[in-house]
Design a protein around this motif. Structure first.
Motif, PDB file in Angstrom:
ATOM      1  N   ASP A 108       0.781  -1.239   0.000  1.00 21.77           N
ATOM      2  CA  ASP A 108       0.000   0.000   0.000  1.00 21.77           C
ATOM      3  C   ASP A 108       0.813   1.290   0.000  1.00 21.77           C
ATOM      4  OD1 ASP A 108      -2.755  -1.175   0.258  1.00 21.77           O
ATOM      5  OD2 ASP A 108      -1.805  -2.062   2.015  1.00 21.77           O
ATOM      6  N   ALA A 109       2.060   1.238   0.463  1.00 20.43           N
ATOM      7  CA  ALA A 109       2.892   2.449   0.505  1.00 20.43           C
ATOM      8  C   ALA A 109       4.354   2.035   0.593  1.00 20.43           C
ATOM      9  CB  ALA A 109       2.515   3.315   1.706  1.00 20.43           C
ATOM     10  N   LEU A 110       5.231   2.905   0.093  1.00 25.53           N
ATOM     11  CA  LEU A 110       6.665   2.646   0.099  1.00 25.53           C
ATOM     12  C   LEU A 110       7.381   3.759   0.861  1.00 25.53           C
ATOM     13  CD1 LEU A 110       7.212   1.773  -3.699  1.00 25.53           C
ATOM     14  CD2 LEU A 110       6.285   0.310  -1.904  1.00 25.53           C
ATOM     15  N   VAL A 111       8.120   3.381   1.898  1.00 21.58           N
ATOM     16  CA  VAL A 111       9.005   4.307   2.607  1.00 21.58           C
ATOM     17  C   VAL A 111      10.418   4.016   2.118  1.00 21.58           C
ATOM     18  CG1 VAL A 111       9.955   4.966   4.850  1.00 21.58           C
ATOM     19  CG2 VAL A 111       7.512   4.471   4.626  1.00 21.58           C
ATOM     20  N   THR A 112      11.089   5.010   1.552  1.00 29.80           N
ATOM     21  CA  THR A 112      12.366   4.770   0.878  1.00 29.80           C
ATOM     22  C   THR A 112      13.489   5.599   1.507  1.00 29.80           C
ATOM     23  OG1 THR A 112      12.162   6.491  -0.832  1.00 29.80           O
ATOM     24  CG2 THR A 112      11.009   4.408  -1.221  1.00 29.80           C
ATOM     25  N   GLY A 113      14.693   5.475   0.939  1.00 26.37           N
ATOM     26  CA  GLY A 113      15.841   6.191   1.478  1.00 26.37           C
ATOM     27  C   GLY A 113      17.039   6.101   0.558  1.00 26.37           C
ATOM     28  N   HIS A 114      18.230   6.137   1.145  1.00 27.38           N
ATOM     29  CA  HIS A 114      19.520   5.941   0.480  1.00 27.38           C
ATOM     30  C   HIS A 114      20.042   7.161  -0.267  1.00 27.38           C
ATOM     31  CE1 HIS A 114      22.940   3.814  -1.046  1.00 27.38           C
ATOM     32  NE2 HIS A 114      22.549   3.894  -2.307  1.00 27.38           N
ATOM     33  N   THR A 115      19.184   7.873  -1.001  1.00 24.27           N
ATOM     34  CA  THR A 115      19.664   9.008  -1.795  1.00 24.27           C
ATOM     35  C   THR A 115      19.715  10.309  -1.001  1.00 24.27           C
ATOM     36  OG1 THR A 115      17.421   9.413  -2.625  1.00 24.27           O
ATOM     37  CG2 THR A 115      18.862   8.025  -3.976  1.00 24.27           C
ATOM     38  N   HIS A 116      19.246  10.277   0.246  1.00 22.24           N
ATOM     39  CA  HIS A 116      19.242  11.464   1.120  1.00 22.24           C
ATOM     40  C   HIS A 116      18.393  12.582   0.539  1.00 22.24           C
ATOM     41  CE1 HIS A 116      23.178  10.408   3.474  1.00 22.24           C
ATOM     42  NE2 HIS A 116      22.409   9.342   3.257  1.00 22.24           N
ATOM     43  N   ALA A 117      17.432  12.224  -0.292  1.00 25.88           N
ATOM     44  CA  ALA A 117      16.566  13.212  -0.929  1.00 25.88           C
ATOM     45  C   ALA A 117      15.228  13.282  -0.206  1.00 25.88           C
ATOM     46  CB  ALA A 117      16.355  12.853  -2.400  1.00 25.88           C
ATOM     47  N   ALA A 118      14.495  14.358  -0.467  1.00 29.65           N
ATOM     48  CA  ALA A 118      13.177  14.552   0.137  1.00 29.65           C
ATOM     49  C   ALA A 118      12.114  14.561  -0.946  1.00 29.65           C
ATOM     50  CB  ALA A 118      13.139  15.868   0.908  1.00 29.65           C
ATOM     51  N   TYR A 119      11.123  13.681  -0.805  1.00 30.63           N
ATOM     52  CA  TYR A 119      10.017  13.674  -1.753  1.00 30.63           C
ATOM     53  C   TYR A 119       8.812  12.947  -1.154  1.00 30.63           C
ATOM     54  CZ  TYR A 119      12.501   9.256  -2.840  1.00 30.63           C
ATOM     55  OH  TYR A 119      13.167   8.053  -2.761  1.00 30.63           O
ATOM     56  N   VAL A 120       7.654  13.377  -1.590  1.00 27.52           N
ATOM     57  CA  VAL A 120       6.380  12.695  -1.323  1.00 27.52           C
ATOM     58  C   VAL A 120       5.677  12.640  -2.669  1.00 27.52           C
ATOM     59  CG1 VAL A 120       4.146  12.825  -0.164  1.00 27.52           C
ATOM     60  CG2 VAL A 120       6.220  13.471   1.071  1.00 27.52           C
ATOM     61  N   CYS A 121       5.704  11.472  -3.284  1.00 20.71           N
ATOM     62  CA  CYS A 121       5.220  11.326  -4.656  1.00 20.71           C
ATOM     63  C   CYS A 121       4.293  10.135  -4.777  1.00 20.71           C
ATOM     64  CB  CYS A 121       6.404  11.092  -5.613  1.00 20.71           C
ATOM     65  SG  CYS A 121       7.703  12.340  -5.548  1.00 20.71           S
ATOM     66  N   THR A 122       3.536  10.102  -5.844  1.00 20.74           N
ATOM     67  CA  THR A 122       2.810   8.897  -6.186  1.00 20.74           C
ATOM     68  C   THR A 122       3.391   8.324  -7.468  1.00 20.74           C
ATOM     69  OG1 THR A 122       1.112  10.190  -7.324  1.00 20.74           O
ATOM     70  CG2 THR A 122       0.662   9.552  -5.050  1.00 20.74           C
ATOM     71  N   VAL A 123       3.556   7.009  -7.474  1.00 19.64           N
ATOM     72  CA  VAL A 123       4.050   6.268  -8.636  1.00 19.64           C
ATOM     73  C   VAL A 123       3.055   5.139  -8.891  1.00 19.64           C
ATOM     74  CG1 VAL A 123       5.922   4.875  -9.587  1.00 19.64           C
ATOM     75  CG2 VAL A 123       6.460   6.820  -8.091  1.00 19.64           C
ATOM     76  N   PRO A 124       2.619   4.936 -10.111  1.00 20.24           N
ATOM     77  CA  PRO A 124       1.618   3.896 -10.363  1.00 20.24           C
ATOM     78  C   PRO A 124       2.157   2.494 -10.091  1.00 20.24           C
ATOM     79  CG  PRO A 124       2.436   4.810 -12.427  1.00 20.24           C
ATOM     80  CD  PRO A 124       2.968   5.678 -11.344  1.00 20.24           C
ATOM     81  N   ASP A 125       1.317   1.660  -9.485  1.00 25.94           N
ATOM     82  CA  ASP A 125       1.688   0.263  -9.268  1.00 25.94           C
ATOM     83  C   ASP A 125       1.432  -0.529 -10.551  1.00 25.94           C
ATOM     84  OD1 ASP A 125      -1.016  -0.411  -9.440  1.00 25.94           O
ATOM     85  OD2 ASP A 125      -1.293  -0.569  -7.278  1.00 25.94           O
ATOM     86  N   PRO A 126       1.709  -1.826 -10.593  1.00 28.38           N
ATOM     87  CA  PRO A 126       1.533  -2.585 -11.840  1.00 28.38           C
ATOM     88  C   PRO A 126       0.115  -2.577 -12.394  1.00 28.38           C
ATOM     89  CG  PRO A 126       2.935  -3.805 -10.335  1.00 28.38           C
ATOM     90  CD  PRO A 126       2.417  -2.627  -9.554  1.00 28.38           C
TER      91      PRO A 126
END
Length: 599
Positions: free
Chosen positions: A305-323
């Motif tokens: 239902d949702a993805l919490v990400t990291g690694h790039t040290h960037a800030a974003y709140v986006c929507t990306v379509p699922d399959p």
């Protein structure tokens, strides 16, 4: 923001900018409406018992930054309503604790999760004690769960196991009269397998429960962790594909009756804007994110239902379509505890799933204008007292800030010069030095952090810049290999996201970003001490042990000969600053003019 209308069965977009505690906050909302028959508690009307809002607080890439980070590492950029931007001082666990505790008020159903790299590459207060202080702080923050990140493997799987389960360090022992108890929260490592057993080295997933509400969490790190961690740190481990792993355990959770699922992924993307609150889903140029997380998000099962990400040290709140084509929230809260993300997941008790059309999310600044959390102040003071005899020692003097930002960072140049000087002490025939940008964890600031005085560089500040305990290694390469190393900065695995090495002062060349791949390196421009590189000649090159092992995609650097291992890289920097600066003659920031960049 993208929205799904159940009444019209069509897609539409909504755009909303809301005020956060420190100003504007980016909002990612899949829709304003709840499923048919529900009432929106955000507008003062109670939800029916069928629906329960679950607050998901998240952050990532803390890297042991217990104290407020200095310089640009301790600031965020905020987009204003009139289109201008301003910077805000941010970060520090004393303030992060206050913000998280305030955010939880009034939210009986609240869970806090993280996206990896909680430890590793840490400042002295944490790194000196093998990150036990950070684990203690995270316990006090009431962190519920985190994925592993690549830096959790800096000291190997056994040390990661100790951070999870507790116990004194095998060589350093116990730092206090109390035994280290380990993390209260589970580290999730679904795609990190023991090569011998083929099983995950830690839990692959974890289920949060509150009365009749259940949310499953799956944690993975980037598959390429072996490419960004020393070989010793990942010895005996196998790292599997992120998408395949998450989809596998999503099916496992579903079979257990857990339909609401969040993926914690230590991999990320690059936002279109440097402002933490930009509208990621706005139409036209300048929106969205790019990078590995996009393809990952597009292929992870719609059951997540949702993805919490990291690694790039960037800030974003986006929507990306699922399959299936439905929008799904993807978030990242920058790094060093400067932001946290507040996501609302509306749980449907009838289905046990998240009503995806009502998910909303926003990044919030961890401002330093709120009261400090007293328990965190006590923790920092206690560990600083233990670190003070080492950390407060002056190691050099600077005349101005030496930043770690830019294609060619002044701090990286200074480190390369220090490693060349160290290399020449080991072997007078050392020709040049190269430093990887990811190993430069911070810059040096002129303003005093404590009582040391302006312009004084302390050992603690040096440790923050170079915390990895890499050694300085010398290797022989042909001129042709040296050119190939430079080309690997912008080709192969680094083609999409170049990793520009920082050269010692005697190496210069032109980087033409209007071209692609290896052609970005203008070969005829490469000069060492003013002379062209002879492809057949042998050159003695100083690098750190990470690069000498072929790290960061520099496979050619792993093919050097006539190896000689020197002291650790921080010792080389300390020696260089001590020898080349004094209170009356401080060292100036390098001009960062060794690489001519054509755009």
């Amino acid at each position: 923001m993208p929205a799904m209308s159940q009444q019209q069965n069509s897609h539409r977009r909504m755009y909303r900018l809301v005020a956060a505690a420190a100003g504007l906050a980016t909002v990612g909302a899949l829709a304003a409406a709840l499923p048919a028959g529900a009432h929106d508690s955000r507008h003062g009307k109670p939800l029916p018992s069928r629906y329960q809002d679950v607050q998901l607080l998240s952050f990532n890439d803390l890297h042991g930054n217990l104290e407020p980070p200095s310089g640009s590492s301790g600031r965020v950029t905020e987009l204003q309503a009139d289109g201008t931007t301003k910077t805000i001082d941010a970060g520090g666990v004393e303030y992060l604790a206050t913000h998280l505790r305030e955010a939880r008020k009034g939210n009986a159903y609240s869970v806090t999760a993280a996206g990896g790299d909680m430890v590793g590459a840490s400042p002295l207060i944490s790194g000196l004690f093998h990150d036990e202080p950070t684990i203690e702080a995270l316990n006090k923050l009431d962190l519920d769960v985190t994925s592993v990140g690549n830096h959790e493997f800096d000291e190997g799987a056994k040390e990661l196991g100790r951070l999870q389960n507790g116990g004194c360090h095998p060589t350093a022992g116990c730092y206090t009269d109390k035994k280290f108890v380990g993390a209260d929260f589970p580290y999730l490592a679904a795609n990190v397998l023991d090569e011998k057993t083929g099983r995950p080295i830690l839990k692959p997933y974890w289920v949060w429960k509150k009365k009749d509400v259940k949310v499953g969490f799956i944690g993975v790190t980037l598959e390429d962790t072996p490419g960004v961690v020393s070989a010793e740190g990942v010895k005996g481990l196998k790292f599997k594909d992120e998408v395949e792993t998450i989809n596998k355990y999503a099916r496992v959770l579903q079979k257990q009756g857990v339909k609401s699922i969040v993926a914690l992924i230590h991999e990320g993307g690059q936002p279109a804007s440097g402002s933490y609150n930009y509208n990621c889903d706005s139409p036209g140029p300048g929106d969205g994110i790019s990078g590995p997380i996009v393809d990952i998000a597009k292929n992870i099962s719609p059951s997540v239902d949702a993805l919490v990400t990291g690694h790039t040290h960037a800030a974003y709140v986006c929507t990306v379509p699922d399959p299936s084509g439905k929008p799904r929230m993807v978030t990242s809260a920058a790094s060093f505890g400067r932001l946290y993300t507040d996501t609302t997941l509306t749980y449907d008790r009838f289905t046990g799933d998240i009503a995806r059309t009502s998910v909303k999310s926003a990044n919030h600044v961890v401002t330093r204008t709120v009261p400090k959390a007293p328990d965190m102040t006590e923790l920092i003071g206690r560990w600083n007292t233990l670190a003070a005899p080492i950390g407060n020692r002056a190691i050099g003097y600077i005349s101005a800030d030496i930043p770690s930002t830019g294609t060619e960072s002044p701090m990286g140049d200074l480190i390369a010069d220090a490693q060349l000087a160290h290399g020449r002490k080991l072997d007078a025939g050392t020709d040049l030095a190269l430093m990887n940008p990811g190993g430069v964890r911070a810059g040096l600031t002129y303003a005093a952090k404590g009582t040391e005085g302006d312009g004084v560089v302390t050992y603690a500040e040096g440790f923050t810049v170079q915390p990895f305990s890499n050694t300085v290694n010398l290797q022989d390469f042909t001129g042709a290999q040296l050119i190939k190393v430079l080309q690997e900065q912008v080709s192969g695995s680094n083609a999409a996201s170049p990793k520009i090495l920082l050269p010692s002062a005697n190496l210069t060349y032109t980087l033409d970003l209007t071209k692609s791949g290896a052609d970005r390196i203008v070969v005829d421009s490469v000069r060492l001490d003013g002379a062209a590189i002879d492809p057949a000649a042998t050159y003695r090159v100083a690098t750190n042990s990470f690069l000498a092992g072929g790290g960061d995609g520099f496979t050619t650097l792993g093919q050097g000969t006539n190896d000689l291992v020197g002291s650790d890289d921080l010792a080389a920097l300390v020696d260089y600053l001590t020898a080349n600066s004094s209170a009356s003659s401080p060292i100036a920031p390098p001009a960062a003019n060794r690489i001519t960049v054509v755009k």
